[in-house]
Design a protein around this motif. Structure first.
Motif, PDB file in Angstrom:
ATOM      1  N   ILE A 149      12.528 -36.737  -6.652  1.00 21.78           N
ATOM      2  CA  ILE A 149      11.964 -38.019  -6.233  1.00 21.78           C
ATOM      3  C   ILE A 149      12.791 -38.534  -5.064  1.00 21.78           C
ATOM      4  O   ILE A 149      14.012 -38.673  -5.174  1.00 21.78           O
ATOM      5  CB  ILE A 149      12.006 -39.038  -7.400  1.00 21.78           C
ATOM      6  CG1 ILE A 149      11.259 -38.511  -8.625  1.00 21.78           C
ATOM      7  CG2 ILE A 149      11.498 -40.401  -6.961  1.00 21.78           C
ATOM      8  CD1 ILE A 149       9.764 -38.350  -8.459  1.00 21.78           C
ATOM      9  N   ASN A 150      12.145 -38.787  -3.947  1.00 23.11           N
ATOM     10  CA  ASN A 150      12.845 -39.271  -2.748  1.00 23.11           C
ATOM     11  C   ASN A 150      14.042 -38.374  -2.410  1.00 23.11           C
ATOM     12  O   ASN A 150      15.110 -38.857  -2.056  1.00 23.11           O
ATOM     13  CB  ASN A 150      13.275 -40.729  -2.919  1.00 23.11           C
ATOM     14  CG  ASN A 150      12.095 -41.663  -3.023  1.00 23.11           C
ATOM     15  OD1 ASN A 150      11.079 -41.473  -2.349  1.00 23.11           O
ATOM     16  ND2 ASN A 150      12.197 -42.668  -3.875  1.00 23.11           N
TER      17      ASN A 150
ATOM     18  N   GLU B   3       8.237 -44.149  -6.950  1.00 26.12           N
ATOM     19  CA  GLU B   3       7.833 -42.762  -6.699  1.00 26.12           C
ATOM     20  C   GLU B   3       7.675 -41.973  -7.991  1.00 26.12           C
ATOM     21  O   GLU B   3       6.789 -41.123  -8.094  1.00 26.12           O
ATOM     22  CB  GLU B   3       8.813 -42.080  -5.746  1.00 26.12           C
ATOM     23  CG  GLU B   3       8.679 -42.553  -4.314  1.00 26.12           C
ATOM     24  CD  GLU B   3       7.248 -42.471  -3.781  1.00 26.12           C
ATOM     25  OE1 GLU B   3       6.606 -41.393  -3.898  1.00 26.12           O
ATOM     26  OE2 GLU B   3       6.752 -43.478  -3.251  1.00 26.12           O
TER      27      GLU B   3
ATOM     28  N   TYR C 108       4.398 -40.100  -9.186  1.00 22.36           N
ATOM     29  CA  TYR C 108       4.516 -38.691  -9.537  1.00 22.36           C
ATOM     30  C   TYR C 108       3.889 -38.412 -10.902  1.00 22.36           C
ATOM     31  O   TYR C 108       3.208 -37.411 -11.096  1.00 22.36           O
ATOM     32  CB  TYR C 108       6.001 -38.302  -9.529  1.00 22.36           C
ATOM     33  CG  TYR C 108       6.308 -36.906 -10.012  1.00 22.36           C
ATOM     34  CD1 TYR C 108       6.230 -35.809  -9.144  1.00 22.36           C
ATOM     35  CD2 TYR C 108       6.690 -36.675 -11.328  1.00 22.36           C
ATOM     36  CE1 TYR C 108       6.520 -34.534  -9.576  1.00 22.36           C
ATOM     37  CE2 TYR C 108       6.980 -35.391 -11.784  1.00 22.36           C
ATOM     38  CZ  TYR C 108       6.892 -34.320 -10.907  1.00 22.36           C
ATOM     39  OH  TYR C 108       7.184 -33.060 -11.338  1.00 22.36           O
TER      40      TYR C 108
END
Length: 169
Positions: A5-6, A89, A93
């Motif tokens: 994530i990121n 995020e 996701y």
């Protein structure tokens, strides 16, 4: 479970069913994201206390970046904004719509920033033992002062065990 994530490998765990049968159809349960305190903690503090809620909610436990089982990254990336962005995020996701968000202690500060940045992603906000409002945030960005001088710090009386004033520090 892990997800990138990121750009950071984050650990999360999910407890409870997302859908349950109601008659002849499946009904979605609300999702609760649990955000731990810290820094330096992890999601395990929540487990014994939140598990009973899995009967009516799908609970997503998250170890924030640099915490628990999540990847260690440059601490400079662990800003309140980035931590809130990580929650958003992860929500995307996992394919969730609006979520319930529980933030404890430092996690409550992250949750407040999330609420301010992503109001359309939030259904309910639960804050436990944290800053009393999002107003903490502008002050936190300015602390500590660029060049603190001891003479400008407040002076408090120091007391001995019998309660008498002994000196000022």
């Amino acid at each position: 479970m892990f997800a990138t994530i990121n750009g950071t490998r984050l650990y999360f765990d999910i407890e409870g069913s997302g859908y349950v049968p109601v008659g002849e159809r499946m009904e979605a349960r609300p999702a609760l994201f649990a955000i731990h305190g810290g820094p330096g903690s992890d999601h395990s503090d929540f487990k014994p206390w939140l598990t009973p809620l899995a009967d009516g909610l799908q609970i997503v436990y998250l170890d924030q970046r640099c915490n628990g089982q999540s990847e260690r990254v440059d601490p400079a990336t662990c800003t309140l904004e980035q931590l809130a962005d990580d929650i958003e995020e992860l929500r995307r996701y996992l394919g969730f719509g609006r979520i319930h968000l529980l933030g404890h202690s430092f996690g409550g500060m992250v949750a407040q920033v999330f609420a301010a940045r992503y109001p359309d992603s939030l259904d309910k906000l639960l804050l436990v033992c944290t800053a009393p409002s999002r107003e903490f945030y502008p002050a936190a960005l300015e602390f500590p002062p660029a060049s603190p001088r001891r003479s400008s710090w407040p002076s408090f009386p120091s007391c001995s065990r019998d309660g008498s004033r002994t000196r000022r520090i």
